[in-house]
Design an enzyme around this catalytic site. Structure first.
Site, PDB file in Angstrom:
ATOM      1  N   CYS A 158       0.829  -1.207   0.000  1.00  0.00           N
ATOM      2  CA  CYS A 158       0.000   0.000   0.000  1.00  0.00           C
ATOM      3  C   CYS A 158       0.866   1.262   0.000  1.00  0.00           C
ATOM      4  CB  CYS A 158      -0.962  -0.034   1.177  1.00  0.00           C
ATOM      5  SG  CYS A 158      -0.223  -0.591   2.728  1.00  0.00           S
TER       6      CYS A 158
HETATM    7  N1  LIG Z   1      -3.918  -4.481   5.092  1.00  0.00           N
HETATM    8  C1  LIG Z   1      -3.462  -3.763   4.080  1.00  0.00           C
HETATM    9  O1  LIG Z   1      -3.747  -2.563   3.940  1.00  0.00           O
HETATM   10  C2  LIG Z   1      -2.581  -4.409   3.040  1.00  0.00           C
HETATM   11  C3  LIG Z   1      -2.283  -3.690   1.886  1.00  0.00           C
HETATM   12  C4  LIG Z   1      -1.466  -4.275   0.906  1.00  0.00           C
HETATM   13  C5  LIG Z   1      -0.965  -5.551   1.119  1.00  0.00           C
HETATM   14  N2  LIG Z   1      -1.254  -6.218   2.266  1.00  0.00           N
HETATM   15  C6  LIG Z   1      -0.705  -7.574   2.423  1.00  0.00           C
HETATM   16  O2  LIG Z   1      -1.763  -8.492   2.169  1.00  0.00           O
HETATM   17  C7  LIG Z   1      -1.588  -9.649   2.982  1.00  0.00           C
HETATM   18  C8  LIG Z   1      -2.849  -9.851   3.820  1.00  0.00           C
HETATM   19  O3  LIG Z   1      -3.005  -8.702   4.640  1.00  0.00           O
HETATM   20  P1  LIG Z   1      -4.274  -8.485   5.573  1.00  0.00           P
HETATM   21  O4  LIG Z   1      -4.148  -7.124   6.114  1.00  0.00           O
HETATM   22  O5  LIG Z   1      -5.503  -8.900   4.874  1.00  0.00           O
HETATM   23  O6  LIG Z   1      -3.936  -9.555   6.743  1.00  0.00           O
HETATM   24  P2  LIG Z   1      -4.903 -10.180   7.854  1.00  0.00           P
HETATM   25  O7  LIG Z   1      -6.083  -9.297   8.050  1.00  0.00           O
HETATM   26  O8  LIG Z   1      -4.025 -10.465   9.019  1.00  0.00           O
HETATM   27  O9  LIG Z   1      -5.386 -11.564   7.197  1.00  0.00           O
HETATM   28  C9  LIG Z   1      -4.514 -12.636   6.972  1.00  0.00           C
HETATM   29  C10 LIG Z   1      -5.298 -13.796   6.397  1.00  0.00           C
HETATM   30  O10 LIG Z   1      -4.422 -14.894   6.132  1.00  0.00           O
HETATM   31  C11 LIG Z   1      -5.021 -16.080   6.651  1.00  0.00           C
HETATM   32  N3  LIG Z   1      -3.960 -17.082   6.893  1.00  0.00           N
HETATM   33  C12 LIG Z   1      -2.829 -16.930   7.614  1.00  0.00           C
HETATM   34  N4  LIG Z   1      -2.073 -18.036   7.508  1.00  0.00           N
HETATM   35  C13 LIG Z   1      -2.749 -18.904   6.692  1.00  0.00           C
HETATM   36  C14 LIG Z   1      -2.494 -20.210   6.189  1.00  0.00           C
HETATM   37  N5  LIG Z   1      -1.381 -20.870   6.507  1.00  0.00           N
HETATM   38  N6  LIG Z   1      -3.425 -20.794   5.367  1.00  0.00           N
HETATM   39  C15 LIG Z   1      -4.551 -20.157   5.039  1.00  0.00           C
HETATM   40  N7  LIG Z   1      -4.850 -18.899   5.480  1.00  0.00           N
HETATM   41  C16 LIG Z   1      -3.954 -18.295   6.294  1.00  0.00           C
HETATM   42  C17 LIG Z   1      -5.769 -15.634   7.876  1.00  0.00           C
HETATM   43  O11 LIG Z   1      -6.732 -16.585   8.220  1.00  0.00           O
HETATM   44  P3  LIG Z   1      -7.300 -16.736   9.744  1.00  0.00           P
HETATM   45  O12 LIG Z   1      -7.426 -15.349  10.296  1.00  0.00           O
HETATM   46  O13 LIG Z   1      -8.604 -17.414   9.537  1.00  0.00           O
HETATM   47  O14 LIG Z   1      -6.294 -17.533  10.487  1.00  0.00           O
HETATM   48  C18 LIG Z   1      -6.389 -14.341   7.315  1.00  0.00           C
HETATM   49  O15 LIG Z   1      -7.493 -14.665   6.490  1.00  0.00           O
HETATM   50  C19 LIG Z   1      -0.335  -9.401   3.839  1.00  0.00           C
HETATM   51  O16 LIG Z   1       0.779 -10.020   3.247  1.00  0.00           O
HETATM   52  C20 LIG Z   1      -0.207  -7.886   3.815  1.00  0.00           C
HETATM   53  O17 LIG Z   1       1.115  -7.439   3.993  1.00  0.00           O
HETATM   54  C21 LIG Z   1      -2.063  -5.688   3.229  1.00  0.00           C
END
Ligand SMILES: NC(=O)c1ccc[n+]([C@@H]2O[C@H](COP(=O)([O-])OP(=O)(O)OC[C@H]3O[C@@H](n4cnc5c(N)ncnc54)[C@H](OP(=O)(O)O)[C@@H]3O)[C@@H](O)[C@H]2O)c1
Length: 356
Positions: A158
């Site tokens: 982001c």
């Molecule tokens: N948030 C932002 O603004 C943003 C922007 C750009 C990029 N990103 C990137 O996008 C990615 C996701 O970010 P987020 O903010 O959405 O994170 P998040 O809210 O912490 O969600 C992470 C997700 O991954 C799942 N997960 C974790 N380990 C897993 C596994 N081994 N198998 C299957 N599912 C698994 C979790 O499932 P459970 O919760 O059910 O365990 C949850 O659905 C990250 O790499 C982050 O750096 C985020």
């Protein structure tokens, strides 16, 4: 692949970028959502996990199983923490699934840079290093041609999206000095993901603004440097200062630069920015004197850009506002899918920002 109907799975569907992917994909005119997977949320209905999906999506959250996903989905979006993502992505790619990865695992082309910034132990190899050279960095405004037919897309972070959009055109046009760029950026708290953490707890963040991971320690630094070095056609380094501000969504990046020579003026800077973005469906260069606001892009895939020249200090100032979860993550991933599959680039992404 039938370009008109695309079967899609979302892995990491119970996180913040996951729910944003579901919001966009559920109304995408060419997409059939066939599977949603996560870890702790597996076994629950997705509309139990996210109340905004009630009456919209009737899917159970599954445990990730590559063979099962590959049997049903042509495309997978992986919205997983970095480190967790690479093995899952590699498994899906090996089975012929086209993957759009929102994590940082495939964004850095140089394995040594990945080892420096992301490896659990110094020098540990990347878990799927052969894919690093194949992954396309998914910023359409910089790499649209490479995205066509891409099998693996590393969707940018982001902060990098806002920072690169704000200054790359001026570097590419040779109007600003490549080294010594200062990027000062503010993010809403959803940037840290959905897992509860003290640093994202309401009383801890609601009444203050703070910088964090300063002085070259934030992991988005090498990604921004990689892409701005490409734009400038020279290796550069930045000073990047991220801040956490008490709002759910949004990023505002301000970039401070030195003009490359004494003849650079406001008209030239504006002309370069307008030329770079005049045909972009999601980027608006604001009129002179109008400044971007995260409240004007909230919930949309749009970026708003401003460029100013401060005569007194002789500095160039550019700014970009995006929604971190849309143009900074899920929306950009869908935009990349549209390009990669030869669909209309704006399909499923035409939402106007939610205002007020
Ligand atoms: N948030 C932002 O603004 C943003 C922007 C750009 C990029 N990103 C990137 O996008 C990615 C996701 O970010 P987020 O903010 O959405 O994170 P998040 O809210 O912490 O969600 C992470 C997700 O991954 C799942 N997960 C974790 N380990 C897993 C596994 N081994 N198998 C299957 N599912 C698994 C979790 O499932 P459970 O919760 O059910 O365990 C949850 O659905 C990250 O790499 C982050 O750096 C985020």
């Amino acid at each position: 692949m039938n370009a008109q109907r695309v079967s899609v799975a979302v892995i990491g569907a119970s996180g913040y970028t996951g729910v944003e992917l579901l919001r966009l994909l559920a109304r995408h005119p060419h997409v059939d959502l066939v599977a949603v997977a996560a870890k702790r949320a597996a076994g629950r209905r997705i509309d139990d996990v996210f109340g905004n999906l009630r009456g919209v999506l009737d899917l159970m959250v599954e445990e990730f199983d590559a063979a099962s996903i590959a049997a049903r989905a042509q495309v997978a979006f992986c919205a997983l923490p970095h480190g967790e993502s690479a093995p899952i992505v590699a498994d899906l790619v090996a089975r012929g699934v086209r993957v759009f990865d929102l994590s940082a695992d495939f964004r850095l082309h140089d394995e040594a840079a990945w080892q420096q910034w992301y490896a659990h132990e110094a020098g540990a190899p990347h878990p799927a290093s052969a894919l690093l050279a194949k992954a396309v960095y998914g910023l359409p405004e910089r790499h649209r041609a490479a995205l066509r037919d891409a099998a693996l897309v590393a969707v940018p972070g982001c902060y990098p999206t806002a920072s690169i959009l704000a200054i790359a055109p001026l570097l590419a046009a040779g109007l600003v000095v490549a080294n010594g760029l200062i990027i000062d950026a503010k993010s809403g708290v959803s940037g840290a993901g959905r897992s509860p953490a003290l640093g994202a707890h309401f009383p801890e963040i609601a009444e203050g603004i703070r910088a964090y991971k300063v002085a070259g320690t934030h992991r988005h630094t090498p990604e921004i440097e990689q892409e701005l070095s490409l734009a400038a056609n020279t290796q550069l380094q930045i000073l990047f200062t991220p801040h956490l501000v008490p709002m759910s969504r949004g990023i505002l990046a301000c970039v401070y630069a030195q003009p490359s020579n004494a003849t650079v003026d406001a008209a030239q800077l504006r002309a370069a920015m307008v030329a770079a973005y005049s045909h972009e469906p999601f980027v608006t260069v604001l009129p002179a004197g109008v400044l971007p606001d995260t409240a004007h892009v909230r919930g949309s895939n749009r970026a708003q850009i401003a460029v100013e020249f401060d005569q007194r200090s002789g500095r160039v100032l550019t700014m970009a506002a995006i929604d971190n979860l849309v143009k900074g993550a899920a929306g950009q991933a869908v935009q990349c899918m549209n390009i990669a599959l030869g669909l209309v680039e704006t399909a499923g992404l035409e939402q106007i920002a939610l205002f007020p």
